[in-house]
Design a protein around this motif. Structure first.
Motif, PDB file in Angstrom:
ATOM      1  N   MET A 198       0.855  -1.165   0.000  1.00  0.00           N
ATOM      2  CA  MET A 198       0.000   0.000   0.000  1.00  0.00           C
ATOM      3  C   MET A 198       0.903   1.231   0.000  1.00  0.00           C
ATOM      4  SD  MET A 198      -2.988   1.090   2.788  1.00  0.00           S
ATOM      5  CE  MET A 198      -2.416  -0.037   3.996  1.00  0.00           C
ATOM      6  N   SER A 199       0.645   2.136  -0.892  1.00  0.00           N
ATOM      7  CA  SER A 199       1.432   3.366  -0.955  1.00  0.00           C
ATOM      8  C   SER A 199       1.147   4.246   0.260  1.00  0.00           C
ATOM      9  CB  SER A 199       1.097   4.140  -2.236  1.00  0.00           C
ATOM     10  OG  SER A 199      -0.228   4.649  -2.152  1.00  0.00           O
ATOM     11  N   ALA A 200       2.028   5.195   0.504  1.00  0.00           N
ATOM     12  CA  ALA A 200       1.830   6.122   1.628  1.00  0.00           C
ATOM     13  C   ALA A 200       0.541   6.904   1.451  1.00  0.00           C
ATOM     14  CB  ALA A 200       3.027   7.060   1.744  1.00  0.00           C
ATOM     15  N   SER A 201       0.267   7.386   0.256  1.00  0.00           N
ATOM     16  CA  SER A 201      -0.952   8.170   0.047  1.00  0.00           C
ATOM     17  C   SER A 201      -2.192   7.313   0.236  1.00  0.00           C
ATOM     18  CB  SER A 201      -0.946   8.841  -1.334  1.00  0.00           C
ATOM     19  OG  SER A 201      -0.902   7.871  -2.353  1.00  0.00           O
ATOM     20  N   ARG A 202      -2.117   6.062  -0.188  1.00  0.00           N
ATOM     21  CA  ARG A 202      -3.253   5.147  -0.014  1.00  0.00           C
ATOM     22  C   ARG A 202      -3.477   4.845   1.468  1.00  0.00           C
ATOM     23  NH1 ARG A 202      -7.944   4.210  -2.044  1.00  0.00           N
ATOM     24  NH2 ARG A 202      -8.496   2.035  -2.257  1.00  0.00           N
ATOM     25  N   MET A 203      -2.368   4.661   2.212  1.00  0.00           N
ATOM     26  CA  MET A 203      -2.492   4.421   3.650  1.00  0.00           C
ATOM     27  C   MET A 203      -3.192   5.600   4.320  1.00  0.00           C
ATOM     28  SD  MET A 203       0.406   3.819   6.574  1.00  0.00           S
ATOM     29  CE  MET A 203       0.450   2.063   6.669  1.00  0.00           C
ATOM     30  N   LEU A 204      -2.761   6.785   3.979  1.00  0.00           N
ATOM     31  CA  LEU A 204      -3.366   7.986   4.553  1.00  0.00           C
ATOM     32  C   LEU A 204      -4.859   8.039   4.251  1.00  0.00           C
ATOM     33  CD1 LEU A 204      -2.950  10.683   6.049  1.00  0.00           C
ATOM     34  CD2 LEU A 204      -2.408  11.703   3.820  1.00  0.00           C
ATOM     35  N   SER A 205      -5.230   7.794   3.015  1.00  0.00           N
ATOM     36  CA  SER A 205      -6.658   7.874   2.657  1.00  0.00           C
ATOM     37  C   SER A 205      -7.458   6.755   3.312  1.00  0.00           C
ATOM     38  CB  SER A 205      -6.846   7.870   1.140  1.00  0.00           C
ATOM     39  OG  SER A 205      -6.446   6.650   0.569  1.00  0.00           O
ATOM     40  N   ARG A 206      -6.885   5.570   3.433  1.00  0.00           N
ATOM     41  CA  ARG A 206      -7.583   4.454   4.082  1.00  0.00           C
ATOM     42  C   ARG A 206      -7.812   4.740   5.574  1.00  0.00           C
ATOM     43  NH1 ARG A 206     -10.333   0.243   1.591  1.00  0.00           N
ATOM     44  NH2 ARG A 206      -9.237  -0.333  -0.299  1.00  0.00           N
ATOM     45  N   LEU A 207      -6.798   5.275   6.241  1.00  0.00           N
ATOM     46  CA  LEU A 207      -6.946   5.603   7.658  1.00  0.00           C
ATOM     47  C   LEU A 207      -8.024   6.658   7.856  1.00  0.00           C
ATOM     48  CD1 LEU A 207      -3.208   5.661   8.795  1.00  0.00           C
ATOM     49  CD2 LEU A 207      -4.912   3.886   9.272  1.00  0.00           C
ATOM     50  N   LYS A 208      -8.000   7.695   7.038  1.00  0.00           N
ATOM     51  CA  LYS A 208      -9.010   8.762   7.162  1.00  0.00           C
ATOM     52  C   LYS A 208     -10.408   8.233   6.865  1.00  0.00           C
ATOM     53  CE  LYS A 208      -6.036  12.752   6.419  1.00  0.00           C
ATOM     54  NZ  LYS A 208      -5.736  13.922   5.565  1.00  0.00           N
ATOM     55  N   ALA A 209     -10.519   7.357   5.870  1.00  0.00           N
ATOM     56  CA  ALA A 209     -11.834   6.785   5.531  1.00  0.00           C
ATOM     57  C   ALA A 209     -12.386   5.945   6.677  1.00  0.00           C
ATOM     58  CB  ALA A 209     -11.728   5.946   4.258  1.00  0.00           C
ATOM     59  N   GLU A 210     -11.499   5.392   7.502  1.00  0.00           N
ATOM     60  CA  GLU A 210     -11.920   4.575   8.650  1.00  0.00           C
ATOM     61  C   GLU A 210     -12.227   5.448   9.867  1.00  0.00           C
ATOM     62  OE1 GLU A 210     -13.208   0.951   9.578  1.00  0.00           O
ATOM     63  OE2 GLU A 210     -11.957   1.104   7.795  1.00  0.00           O
ATOM     64  N   GLY A 211     -12.087   6.773   9.720  1.00  0.00           N
ATOM     65  CA  GLY A 211     -12.399   7.682  10.817  1.00  0.00           C
ATOM     66  C   GLY A 211     -11.255   7.945  11.762  1.00  0.00           C
ATOM     67  N   VAL A 212     -10.014   7.637  11.338  1.00  0.00           N
ATOM     68  CA  VAL A 212      -8.841   7.859  12.168  1.00  0.00           C
ATOM     69  C   VAL A 212      -8.424   9.326  12.090  1.00  0.00           C
ATOM     70  CG1 VAL A 212      -6.401   7.256  12.476  1.00  0.00           C
ATOM     71  CG2 VAL A 212      -8.050   5.487  11.803  1.00  0.00           C
ATOM     72  N   THR A 213      -8.105   9.919  13.228  1.00  0.00           N
ATOM     73  CA  THR A 213      -7.534  11.266  13.258  1.00  0.00           C
ATOM     74  C   THR A 213      -6.037  11.124  13.062  1.00  0.00           C
ATOM     75  OG1 THR A 213      -9.259  12.010  14.774  1.00  0.00           O
ATOM     76  CG2 THR A 213      -7.265  13.374  14.619  1.00  0.00           C
ATOM     77  N   VAL A 214      -5.548  11.615  11.930  1.00  0.00           N
ATOM     78  CA  VAL A 214      -4.159  11.406  11.519  1.00  0.00           C
ATOM     79  C   VAL A 214      -3.355  12.694  11.662  1.00  0.00           C
ATOM     80  CG1 VAL A 214      -2.666  10.771   9.584  1.00  0.00           C
ATOM     81  CG2 VAL A 214      -4.860   9.608   9.891  1.00  0.00           C
ATOM     82  N   VAL A 215      -2.132  12.552  12.165  1.00  0.00           N
ATOM     83  CA  VAL A 215      -1.155  13.635  12.208  1.00  0.00           C
ATOM     84  C   VAL A 215       0.033  13.168  11.380  1.00  0.00           C
ATOM     85  CG1 VAL A 215       0.351  15.053  13.656  1.00  0.00           C
ATOM     86  CG2 VAL A 215      -1.886  14.310  14.531  1.00  0.00           C
ATOM     87  N   GLU A 216       0.361  13.902  10.325  1.00  0.00           N
ATOM     88  CA  GLU A 216       1.508  13.552   9.486  1.00  0.00           C
ATOM     89  C   GLU A 216       2.753  14.219  10.068  1.00  0.00           C
ATOM     90  OE1 GLU A 216       0.630  13.418   5.110  1.00  0.00           O
ATOM     91  OE2 GLU A 216      -1.147  14.531   5.780  1.00  0.00           O
ATOM     92  N   VAL A 217       3.779  13.422  10.337  1.00  0.00           N
ATOM     93  CA  VAL A 217       4.998  13.902  10.984  1.00  0.00           C
ATOM     94  C   VAL A 217       6.136  13.958   9.966  1.00  0.00           C
ATOM     95  CG1 VAL A 217       6.652  13.537  12.839  1.00  0.00           C
ATOM     96  CG2 VAL A 217       4.242  12.917  13.183  1.00  0.00           C
ATOM     97  N   GLY A 218       6.548  15.169   9.631  1.00  0.00           N
ATOM     98  CA  GLY A 218       7.695  15.364   8.749  1.00  0.00           C
ATOM     99  C   GLY A 218       7.569  14.617   7.436  1.00  0.00           C
ATOM    100  N   ASP A 219       8.667  13.995   7.034  1.00  0.00           N
ATOM    101  CA  ASP A 219       8.745  13.284   5.755  1.00  0.00           C
ATOM    102  C   ASP A 219       8.351  11.812   5.905  1.00  0.00           C
ATOM    103  OD1 ASP A 219      10.888  12.465   7.288  1.00  0.00           O
ATOM    104  OD2 ASP A 219      12.357  12.601   5.678  1.00  0.00           O
ATOM    105  N   TRP A 220       7.308  11.543   6.655  1.00  0.00           N
ATOM    106  CA  TRP A 220       6.934  10.170   6.986  1.00  0.00           C
ATOM    107  C   TRP A 220       6.788   9.285   5.754  1.00  0.00           C
ATOM    108  CZ3 TRP A 220       2.581   7.470   5.529  1.00  0.00           C
ATOM    109  CH2 TRP A 220       1.550   8.220   4.935  1.00  0.00           C
ATOM    110  N   GLU A 221       6.350   9.856   4.625  1.00  0.00           N
ATOM    111  CA  GLU A 221       6.084   9.052   3.424  1.00  0.00           C
ATOM    112  C   GLU A 221       7.330   8.361   2.898  1.00  0.00           C
ATOM    113  OE1 GLU A 221       5.425  12.401   3.670  1.00  0.00           O
ATOM    114  OE2 GLU A 221       3.572  12.889   2.619  1.00  0.00           O
ATOM    115  N   THR A 222       8.514   8.915   3.189  1.00  0.00           N
ATOM    116  CA  THR A 222       9.766   8.351   2.672  1.00  0.00           C
ATOM    117  C   THR A 222      10.735   7.981   3.791  1.00  0.00           C
ATOM    118  OG1 THR A 222      10.674  10.574   2.403  1.00  0.00           O
ATOM    119  CG2 THR A 222       9.590   9.593   0.478  1.00  0.00           C
ATOM    120  N   HIS A 223      10.306   8.109   5.035  1.00  0.00           N
ATOM    121  CA  HIS A 223      11.164   7.818   6.188  1.00  0.00           C
ATOM    122  C   HIS A 223      11.063   6.334   6.495  1.00  0.00           C
ATOM    123  CE1 HIS A 223      13.458   8.621   9.745  1.00  0.00           C
ATOM    124  NE2 HIS A 223      12.469   8.324  10.575  1.00  0.00           N
ATOM    125  N   ASN A 224      12.158   5.578   6.247  1.00  0.00           N
ATOM    126  CA  ASN A 224      12.121   4.136   6.431  1.00  0.00           C
ATOM    127  C   ASN A 224      13.537   3.586   6.547  1.00  0.00           C
ATOM    128  OD1 ASN A 224      13.158   3.545   3.704  1.00  0.00           O
ATOM    129  ND2 ASN A 224      11.164   4.315   3.030  1.00  0.00           N
TER     130      ASN A 224
END
Length: 192
Positions: A1-27
């Motif tokens: 699952m891509s980072a953008s897809r993860m973000l949209s899936r979490l939000k669709a499930e009603g999760v309150t999300v806080v994006e921290v820095g460069d999380w999409e590429t931090h690994n």
């Protein structure tokens, strides 16, 4: 699952999300592969204070570089995304447990540490002292449920693809303060 897809899936499930820095590429992908991903692993942090907890999970500490998970679930129920890809959270665990997760069947007892879990699991650290006394607020438990359900929904998994660190690696006790059986029942109900 891509980072953008993860973000949209979490939000669709009603999760309150806080994006921290460069999380999409931090690994930690330079240390080994991420995937195939087969499940979700829940941890507790043995820390207190949301800001400090998120910083530790994002950056790591001496001897264990971050990210230490994909998301940090703080006591207020927010999910702080700190990484996407391989993360230092699962460590070595039991290959029999991995096979059970993949087959979505009852978990055997974890009695060896011979398989790289960092490549196979999404990891979520939950802000908690892990002493069995630190409370788990309803908002935090609901966030754990929603996060796991969102990822399971995306992959077509059932609640049996969600495990605790204590079910993966001998000697681990996390998460302590609720049972994974009760959390899996909540996830099952949400997925119906």
């Amino acid at each position: 699952m891509s980072a953008s897809r993860m973000l949209s899936r979490l939000k669709a499930e009603g999760v309150t999300v806080v994006e921290v820095g460069d999380w999409e590429t931090h690994n930690r992908n330079h240390k080994g592969p991420w995937g195939p991903v087969n499940g979700v692993m829940i941890h507790h942090t043995v820390t207190s204070g949301s800001k400090r907890t998120v910083e530790i999970c994002r950056d790591g500490y001496s001897g264990l570089p971050g990210p230490l998970c994909h998301g940090v679930i703080t006591k207020d129920g927010r999910v702080h995304l700190v990484g996407h890809g391989r993360a230092n959270h699962a460590g070595l665990g039991d290959d029999d447990v991995l096979r059970a997760v993949i087959a979505e069947r009852a978990l055997p007892a974890d009695n060896e540490a011979n398989t790289d879990g960092n490549r196979h699991f999404y990891g979520f650290e939950c802000e908690n002292l892990g002493d069995g006394e630190d409370p788990w607020p309803a908002a935090q438990l609901e966030a754990v449920e929603r996060v796991a359900a969102a990822i399971c929904r995306h992959h077509g998994w059932t609640e049996r693809s969600v495990i605790g660190h204590l079910e993966w690696q001998p000697g681990k006790i996390d998460p302590r303060g609720f049972t994974m059986a009760s959390m899996r029942a909540r996830i099952r109900d949400r997925l119906q």
